[in-house]
Write a protein that holds these residues in place. Structure first.
Motif, PDB file in Angstrom:
ATOM      1  N   SER A   1       1.006  -0.186 -14.996  1.00  0.00           N
ATOM      2  CA  SER A   1       1.770  -1.287 -14.409  1.00  0.00           C
ATOM      3  C   SER A   1       0.864  -2.244 -13.657  1.00  0.00           C
TER       4      SER A   1
ATOM      5  N   ALA B   1       4.037   5.382  -6.012  1.00  0.00           N
ATOM      6  CA  ALA B   1       3.929   5.208  -7.468  1.00  0.00           C
ATOM      7  C   ALA B   1       2.779   6.031  -8.018  1.00  0.00           C
TER       8      ALA B   1
ATOM      9  N   VAL C   1       6.877  12.044  -3.262  1.00  0.00           N
ATOM     10  CA  VAL C   1       8.021  12.275  -2.379  1.00  0.00           C
ATOM     11  C   VAL C   1       7.508  12.584  -0.976  1.00  0.00           C
TER      12      VAL C   1
ATOM     13  N   GLU D   1      -0.506   7.605 -14.264  1.00  0.00           N
ATOM     14  CA  GLU D   1      -0.717   6.823 -15.486  1.00  0.00           C
ATOM     15  C   GLU D   1       0.262   5.642 -15.549  1.00  0.00           C
ATOM     16  N   ALA D   2       1.518   5.892 -15.225  1.00  0.00           N
ATOM     17  CA  ALA D   2       2.491   4.802 -15.245  1.00  0.00           C
ATOM     18  C   ALA D   2       2.111   3.734 -14.229  1.00  0.00           C
ATOM     19  N   ALA D   3       1.623   4.179 -13.063  1.00  0.00           N
ATOM     20  CA  ALA D   3       1.210   3.226 -12.033  1.00  0.00           C
ATOM     21  C   ALA D   3       0.047   2.374 -12.547  1.00  0.00           C
ATOM     22  N   ARG D   4      -0.923   3.029 -13.175  1.00  0.00           N
ATOM     23  CA  ARG D   4      -2.095   2.317 -13.675  1.00  0.00           C
ATOM     24  C   ARG D   4      -1.686   1.298 -14.739  1.00  0.00           C
TER      25      ARG D   4
ATOM     26  N   ILE E   1      -1.197  -1.340 -11.098  1.00  0.00           N
ATOM     27  CA  ILE E   1      -1.455  -0.916  -9.716  1.00  0.00           C
ATOM     28  C   ILE E   1      -2.887  -0.375  -9.629  1.00  0.00           C
TER      29      ILE E   1
ATOM     30  N   GLY F   1       3.683   9.654  -7.846  1.00  0.00           N
ATOM     31  CA  GLY F   1       4.780   9.993  -8.752  1.00  0.00           C
ATOM     32  C   GLY F   1       4.313  10.070 -10.193  1.00  0.00           C
ATOM     33  N   ASN F   2       3.516   9.104 -10.627  1.00  0.00           N
ATOM     34  CA  ASN F   2       2.991   9.125 -11.993  1.00  0.00           C
ATOM     35  C   ASN F   2       1.784   8.186 -12.057  1.00  0.00           C
TER      36      ASN F   2
ATOM     37  N   LYS G   1       4.067   1.662  -0.823  1.00  0.00           N
ATOM     38  CA  LYS G   1       4.854   1.801  -2.049  1.00  0.00           C
ATOM     39  C   LYS G   1       3.966   2.192  -3.223  1.00  0.00           C
ATOM     40  N   ASN G   2       2.748   1.655  -3.240  1.00  0.00           N
ATOM     41  CA  ASN G   2       1.812   2.025  -4.291  1.00  0.00           C
ATOM     42  C   ASN G   2       1.468   3.511  -4.212  1.00  0.00           C
TER      43      ASN G   2
ATOM     44  N   GLY H   1       3.343  15.218  -5.267  1.00  0.00           N
ATOM     45  CA  GLY H   1       3.257  13.777  -5.053  1.00  0.00           C
ATOM     46  C   GLY H   1       4.550  13.015  -5.291  1.00  0.00           C
TER      47      GLY H   1
ATOM     48  N   THR I   1       0.822  -1.206   0.000  1.00  0.00           N
ATOM     49  CA  THR I   1       0.000   0.000   0.000  1.00  0.00           C
ATOM     50  C   THR I   1       0.859   1.260   0.000  1.00  0.00           C
TER      51      THR I   1
END
Lengths: 322, 504
Positions: A208, A197, A268, A203-206, A210, A200-201, A193-194, A266, A191
């Motif tokens: 991947s 992600a 950080v 769209e990239a998380a989605r 997540i 941070g981004n 770490k997600n 977001g 949770t």
């Protein structure tokens, strides 16, 4: 020449340390300055006093860190703290439930409020700022409705949260424990770490795989639970749950997170940073009180400190990235 | 040669922390010449340029301008010395006119009021110098990218720039726009401007350059004439012979379809069906906006589709569910790694590990040791060049960042790779390494569906080509028999038909 490639210059590490821990350095300087300015600063009672002062804001800010790391903001925490404190006490002193249920009910109220805010923004697509702003008003209103605008006396277990355990006040113990739990959840669990992600981004998380929406709801639930805990500590110290409890605290909590180095965009953030941020605020308030600076001027100073702290952080980031 | 050089970087060095990114590099820029800077991503080209532009100061070595040592501590100093850099991201204000942009920050004034006539004259002069026929009162936002770039060059010249640095100016231009840019460059050469030119397109080098400075891993390798053979340039750049630019090793395709798409429709996509068998690489070709990215995203679960189905190994996948697609063995390398592929603030390890983090967790806790071992193993296998697996992925070069996105799906054991422009913004050496990864997947019994705008890549790396046109699959070609012309003919087929129908 090759030796220079492997061995960084001496003092470089120290500089990097300073750059990466600006808030900590600021805190140390602040404490040193107060130590020199007034003999009353470095005394046991005063330090315990700071510890109690900081505990409510810090615990609230720990939860806020999750939301901010996930690129959200939670303006409802002050109201949630009040409703949870009210609910936990109301359930026992007015509704007659067993005292053992008091704290769990308070935490559940916080979780529920967080869930509603999170669901509004994740599934209802409201910006977190707006969703939590709406909740700030709704929840404060509910608190006033339940209490009919009057303070109610706290349950025994909520009062206990404001007492001392031996020589150490309970709020400080809760502060330490909840800090450890928050840091563990943020850094060691999926949770947590997600959340990084997603913040941070998104769209990239989605892409991947997540579950972005679930993560968003979860961070608000976490924020709600920590806000509830914070509210019950505050009520415990006052021995009464007041409908205006923790009003405006959300701004201090956000300030603590941001002074601690988290980025509002977001991705950080650190629990240790948030703790330092909360300490900076508490120490300044305490110091200004000891130096008998008027409460009006204190607000001016605190605002300036927030601007300076974040300004330094922006400069630092600019230098790190190339 | 050295005494007449306009600008010399003399044995400059630069380290970031313990990593030495520039190691005793010497580069010369001569008046009226184009000096090409060639190197893979991460070779140190950007850092070198930033030294000239005043973003970074060298740790050691000297910078000489007209033979005199200078310091360039910031961008203002660089500008004052007559050095201008044209970055890929242009520094123009879209809502202001060409004249306002060219005079930005030094607006001519009379009695404190903007002197519009003088402003237009300065802008007009600058455009004339480039032979550009543009109205100086046009808003910059209305111009195309190529023209904006030329406006930025004009702005630099009106600041009396003598050294012009062009950082991949052709990356986003069409063929005719590139020709125009080169005519402007030739004009500037004649005017005695010294230029540094960066490009990943080797064929442009002979056309526009005078000599080439090759960098590799932060070290200076050689200066060679611009008409040097392309293969020789590649060899200098990557430090080894690249036998083939497209090292496709075809496999005997398996019996049963691994990826199957049936009658998929959504938005512009109309009734798309396709199948990819184990061991196959199928390319999706077509014009811009033909629906390739939309198709890839729908298959990956990134977007909803209204009708049709996607199956992996015979099992139907739910629509709009990336997690389910991932579990079924799909790996999606999106079109734009920076906005869709990577969390730039996170570390290399975290970025590689996202797809496996939840699946390998125990009781909600991240399996830190296991994740670390897995990501480290994949990073080594994919030869991702980095200082440490914990460094932010932001600091890697484009090619290595792209390999990390691949690495995420290698770690997850993906069998079906969906690639969208897999080598965009990636240099030659890393390109070949990415192609090797495609071979690796198909050799292991996986399959690849690859959308690409680069026809040489389509012809070089696929087994079959599906050509898309206006949301449909316009035709299928066996790569061995396909040519650029036959692909383009299919790509425009629908367009023609509809145009004809429209005129009738």
């Amino acid at each position: 020449m090759s030796s220079t490639t492997t061995a960084p210059k001496k003092g470089f590490d120290f500089k990097a340390f300073l750059a990466n821990n600006g808030a900590l350095v600021g805190l140390v300087i602040l404490c040193l300055a107060l130590f020199i300015a007034t003999p009353r600063f470095l005394t046991g009672p005063n330090l315990l006093n700071i510890g109690i002062q900081v505990s409510t804001i810090a615990v609230m800010a720990f939860g806020m860190t999750f939301v901010i790391v996930a690129a959200g903001i939670d303006l409802s925490v002050g109201s949630v703290a009040a409703l949870s404190a009210m609910g936990s006490s109301y359930a026992v002193t007015t509704a007659g439930l067993p005292d053992g249920l008091s704290i769990p009910i308070g935490l559940a109220v916080g979780a529920l409020c967080g869930w509603v805010t999170g669901a509004m923004s994740a599934y209802g697509k409201l910006p977190t700022f707006i969703a939590s702003l709406a909740m700030l008003t709704v929840v404060r209103g509910l608190t006033l409705v339940i209490s009919d605008g009057r303070p109610i006396s706290t349950s025994a277990s909520v009062s206990w949260l404001g007492d001392d355990l031996g020589p150490i006040p309970m709020p400080i113990i809760i502060l330490v424990l909840s800090g450890l739990v928050a840091a563990f959840v943020l850094n060691r669990t999926v949770t947590g770490k997600n959340a990084f992600a997603v913040g941070g981004n998104t769209e990239a998380a989605r892409l991947s795989g997540i579950p972005v929406k679930r993560v968003l709801v979860t961070v608000f639930v976490i924020s709600g639970v920590f806000a509830a805990l914070s509210g019950m500590i505050l009520a415990g110290r006052l021995d009464s749950a007041q409908p205006t409890l923790a009003s405006g605290y959300e701004l201090d909590a956000i300030a603590a997170v941001v002074i601690g180095g988290a980025s509002l965009s977001g991705g950080v953030g650190r629990i240790s940073g948030t703790l330092i941020g909360a300490l900076v605020l508490a120490v300044i308030r305490n110091g200004l009180n000891l130096l008998s600076v008027s409460a009006f001027w204190q607000q001016v100073v605190i605002g300036a400190v927030i601007a300076i702290a974040v300004g330094f952080d922006v400069l630092r980031r600019k230098n790190v990235k190339h | 040669m050295s005494n007449e050089a306009l600008l010399v970087l003399d044995r400059v060095c630069k380290s970031f922390g313990p990593v030495r990114v520039i190691d005793e590099v010497t580069v010369q820029v001569h008046a009226g010449k184009v000096s090409v800077l060639l190197g893979e991503n991460g070779a140190g080209k950007s850092t070198l340029i930033k030294m000239i532009a005043g973003v970074h100061e060298p740790d050691a070595g000297r910078i000489l301008l007209d033979g005199a040592e200078v310091r360039i501590p910031d961008t203002k100093a660089s500008e004052a010395l007559g050095i201008a850099t044209i970055h890929q991201e242009l520094n123009l204000v879209p809502s202001m006119t060409i004249a306002e942009n060219i005079t930005l920050g030094r607006v001519p004034r009379r009695f404190g009021i903007i002197n519009r006539r003088a402003m237009r004259r300065i802008a007009r002069d600058a455009l004339d110098q480039l032979g550009l026929n543009l109205d100086v009162d046009t808003e910059v936002g209305e111009l195309g990218l190529a023209q904006q770039q030329l406006v930025e060059i004009a702005k630099a010249l009106s600041l009396d720039a003598r050294v012009l640095i062009l950082d991949e100016p052709t990356a986003a231009l069409t063929t005719s726009e590139i020709a125009h840019l080169f005519s402007v460059v030739n004009r500037l050469k004649a005017q005695g401007v010294g230029m540094v030119f960066i490009s990943h397109h080797l064929d442009e080098i002979a056309e526009i350059g005078d000599y080439v400075n090759v960098l590799r891993d932060g070290k200076f390798i050689a200066t060679v004439p611009a008409d040097t053979d392309e293969n020789e340039l590649v060899r200098l750049m990557v430090g080894r012979d690249i036998e083939a630019q497209f090292p496709r090793v075809a496999q005997q395709p398996g019996e049963h379809e691994l990826l199957s798409v049936q009658n998929l429709s959504v938005g512009m996509l109309q009734d798309v069906s396709l199948a990819v068998r184990p061991g196959e690489v199928v390319a999706l070709a077509g014009l811009m906006g033909a629906g390739r990215t939309e198709l890839i995203r729908a298959i990956a679960g990134a977007d909803k589709y209204s009708s049709g189905s996607v199956s992996v190994a015979g099992k139907k996948l739910p629509s709009f569910d990336v997690a389910a697609a991932t579990r079924a063995g799909i790996g999606h390398v999106p079109e734009d790694r920076k906005t869709q592929g990577l969390v730039l603030d996170a570390s290399v390890a975290e970025n590689i590990g996202y797809a496996t983090m939840a699946a390998t967790s125990r009781g909600g806790l991240v399996d830190r040791k296991g994740q670390r071992a897995r990501t480290q193993e994949v990073a080594a296998r994919l030869r991702i060049r980095m200082g440490s697996i914990d460094q932010p992925i932001r600091s890697l070069s484009g090619g290595n960042q792209q390999k990390a996105v691949f690495g995420r799906w290698f770690t997850a054991g993906a069998k079906v790779l969906l690639l969208d422009e897999p080598t965009r913004g990636v240099d030659v050496g890393a390109k070949v390494e990415i192609y090797e990864l495609i071979n690796e997947i198909t050799a292991a019994g996986g399959c690849v569906l690859m959308a690409s705008s680069e026809l040489p890549e389509v012809l070089g790396m696929s087994d079959r080509v599906l050509v898309m046109s206006q949301g449909r699959i316009a035709g299928e070609l066996v790569t061995a028999d396909a040519t650029q012309d036959s692909i383009m003919a299919l790509a425009v087929s629908n367009v023609h038909r509809e145009e004809e129908m429209g005129t009738k």
